[in-house]
Design a protein around this motif. Structure first.
Motif, PDB file in Angstrom:
ATOM      1  N   ARG A 201      -7.137  -5.318  -0.159  1.00  0.00           N
ATOM      2  CA  ARG A 201      -8.193  -4.311  -0.207  1.00  0.00           C
ATOM      3  C   ARG A 201      -7.667  -2.964   0.270  1.00  0.00           C
ATOM      4  O   ARG A 201      -6.812  -2.893   1.151  1.00  0.00           O
ATOM      5  N   ASN A 202      -8.239  -1.909  -0.293  1.00  0.00           N
ATOM      6  CA  ASN A 202      -7.898  -0.574   0.197  1.00  0.00           C
ATOM      7  C   ASN A 202      -8.725  -0.262   1.442  1.00  0.00           C
ATOM      8  O   ASN A 202      -9.462  -1.118   1.945  1.00  0.00           O
TER       9      ASN A 202
ATOM     10  N   TYR B  66      -4.242   2.342  -0.828  1.00  0.00           N
ATOM     11  CA  TYR B  66      -4.201   1.952  -2.232  1.00  0.00           C
ATOM     12  C   TYR B  66      -2.837   1.334  -2.544  1.00  0.00           C
ATOM     13  O   TYR B  66      -1.811   1.808  -2.069  1.00  0.00           O
TER      14      TYR B  66
ATOM     15  N   CYS C 131     -12.216  -4.824  -8.125  1.00  0.00           N
ATOM     16  CA  CYS C 131     -13.467  -4.077  -7.913  1.00  0.00           C
ATOM     17  C   CYS C 131     -13.393  -2.707  -8.588  1.00  0.00           C
ATOM     18  O   CYS C 131     -14.353  -2.266  -9.232  1.00  0.00           O
TER      19      CYS C 131
ATOM     20  N   GLY D 135     -16.366  -6.122  -2.450  1.00  0.00           N
ATOM     21  CA  GLY D 135     -15.678  -4.929  -2.000  1.00  0.00           C
ATOM     22  C   GLY D 135     -16.478  -4.149  -0.981  1.00  0.00           C
ATOM     23  O   GLY D 135     -17.164  -4.718  -0.134  1.00  0.00           O
ATOM     24  N   ASN D 136     -16.418  -2.845  -1.086  1.00  0.00           N
ATOM     25  CA  ASN D 136     -17.081  -1.943  -0.151  1.00  0.00           C
ATOM     26  C   ASN D 136     -18.573  -2.249  -0.030  1.00  0.00           C
ATOM     27  O   ASN D 136     -19.259  -2.458  -1.024  1.00  0.00           O
TER      28      ASN D 136
ATOM     29  N   TYR E  40     -13.404  -8.635   6.339  1.00  0.00           N
ATOM     30  CA  TYR E  40     -13.602  -9.143   4.997  1.00  0.00           C
ATOM     31  C   TYR E  40     -13.110 -10.579   4.850  1.00  0.00           C
ATOM     32  O   TYR E  40     -12.043 -10.946   5.312  1.00  0.00           O
TER      33      TYR E  40
ATOM     34  N   GLY F 128     -12.295  -1.104   1.407  1.00  0.00           N
ATOM     35  CA  GLY F 128     -12.648  -2.514   1.285  1.00  0.00           C
ATOM     36  C   GLY F 128     -12.679  -3.034  -0.131  1.00  0.00           C
ATOM     37  O   GLY F 128     -13.146  -4.147  -0.377  1.00  0.00           O
ATOM     38  N   ASN F 129     -12.187  -2.254  -1.092  1.00  0.00           N
ATOM     39  CA  ASN F 129     -12.225  -2.670  -2.490  1.00  0.00           C
ATOM     40  C   ASN F 129     -10.890  -3.251  -2.956  1.00  0.00           C
ATOM     41  O   ASN F 129      -9.826  -2.715  -2.645  1.00  0.00           O
ATOM     42  N   THR F 130     -10.974  -4.320  -3.719  1.00  0.00           N
ATOM     43  CA  THR F 130      -9.792  -4.834  -4.401  1.00  0.00           C
ATOM     44  C   THR F 130      -9.559  -4.008  -5.663  1.00  0.00           C
ATOM     45  O   THR F 130     -10.446  -3.262  -6.101  1.00  0.00           O
TER      46      THR F 130
ATOM     47  N   HIS G 234      -4.272  -0.669  -7.453  1.00  0.00           N
ATOM     48  CA  HIS G 234      -5.527   0.055  -7.217  1.00  0.00           C
ATOM     49  C   HIS G 234      -5.555   1.339  -8.043  1.00  0.00           C
ATOM     50  O   HIS G 234      -6.547   1.653  -8.705  1.00  0.00           O
TER      51      HIS G 234
ATOM     52  N   THR H  34       0.851  -1.187   0.000  1.00  0.00           N
ATOM     53  CA  THR H  34       0.000   0.000   0.000  1.00  0.00           C
ATOM     54  C   THR H  34       0.888   1.239   0.000  1.00  0.00           C
ATOM     55  O   THR H  34       1.924   1.280   0.664  1.00  0.00           O
TER      56      THR H  34
END
Length: 245
Positions: free
Chosen positions: A64-65, A33, A73, A133-134, A112, A68-70, A37, A27
């Motif tokens: 995931r960020n 991110y 996503c 994701g989110n 998650y 919560g999204n990959t 991402h 990240t």
């Protein structure tokens, strides 16, 4: 952070020059991110596609960020069909080569995922398209909500057999509201119970409610096609009540 600004620019030269110092899956922003991402949201997919082939394992694909999204996503929500397809190919290659990384930690981060999901990911690269994701939104639902037609149809055919009933209802209503009426009808023909099913969240909305929210100019044709699809269902009688002058 330099690597963050380089990712925003899609500066592949920086990443190659600093290859020995950079963890490509780490990240790089306060919002957690990764470079992938960021690459998934850029106008051009070149940076992200090159980056994919430098990742160490599945861990880097499912991280995931903060929301919560990959990255997958984000690619779905951005309508990046070619990038999403490349991600699936890379994921399958990693599965075949057993390049998992710390997959358990990446998938069970905070609230998650679970161990069952981890095993599914280890056995099938296409499972990446099912990782939510989110707000528990699937990549398919994100593609629908943002109105991206090509990737919506591709994700639907890729994941439709794995949809659970609550997800199917949510998807069906989203398809109607966002103008994917042909796909909504296709889903309806395969699962007739959707005609009267309620969404899980409010326990109120059905297909009729979703249809009633459409602009008047769009309603007539959609109503007629829904009626034809359900001329032997109790939905037909409800339909008459809603279309009375």
């Amino acid at each position: 952070m330099i690597s963050y600004r380089a990712a925003l620019r899609g500066d592949w030269k920086y990443y190659i020059d600093e290859k020995e110092k950079i963890n490509f899956g780490a990240t790089i922003s306060d919002n957690e991110y990764t470079a992938l991402h960021i690459g998934a949201t850029l106008k051009s997919c070149k940076f992200a596609r090159k980056l994919l082939h430098e990742l160490d394992g599945l861990e880097d694909l499912v991280v995931r960020n903060k929301s919560g999204n990959t990255a997958f996503c984000l690619a779905a929500g951005s309508g990046k069909l070619e990038l999403a397809m490349e991600m699936i190919k890379v994921a399958q290659k990693m599965v075949n080569e057993k390049k998992y990384g710390n997959l358990e930690l990446a998938m069970i981060k905070e609230k998650y995922g679970n161990l069952e999901e981890v095993e599914k990911m280890k056995n099938n690269g296409e499972y990446l398209a099912q990782v939510k994701g989110n707000e528990e939104m699937s990549p398919l639902l994100l593609a629908v909500l943002f109105g991206h037609e090509e990737i919506t149809y591709w994700l639907y055919h890729l994941t439709k057999t794995s949809l659970k009933p609550p997800d199917r209802v949510e998807l069906f209503l989203a398809l109607i509201k966002n103008g994917f009426h042909e796909l909504a009808l296709q889903l309806l023909k395969e699962h007739k119970e959707l005609a009267t099913a309620h969404d899980e969240i409010e326990k109120k909305e059905t297909a009729l409610h979703a249809l009633a929210q459409l602009p008047a100019a769009n309603q007539q044709g959609v109503w007629k096609r829904i009626k034809r699809c359900f001329n032997r269902c109790q939905f037909s009688s409800i339909f008459k009540l809603f279309t009375m002058p």
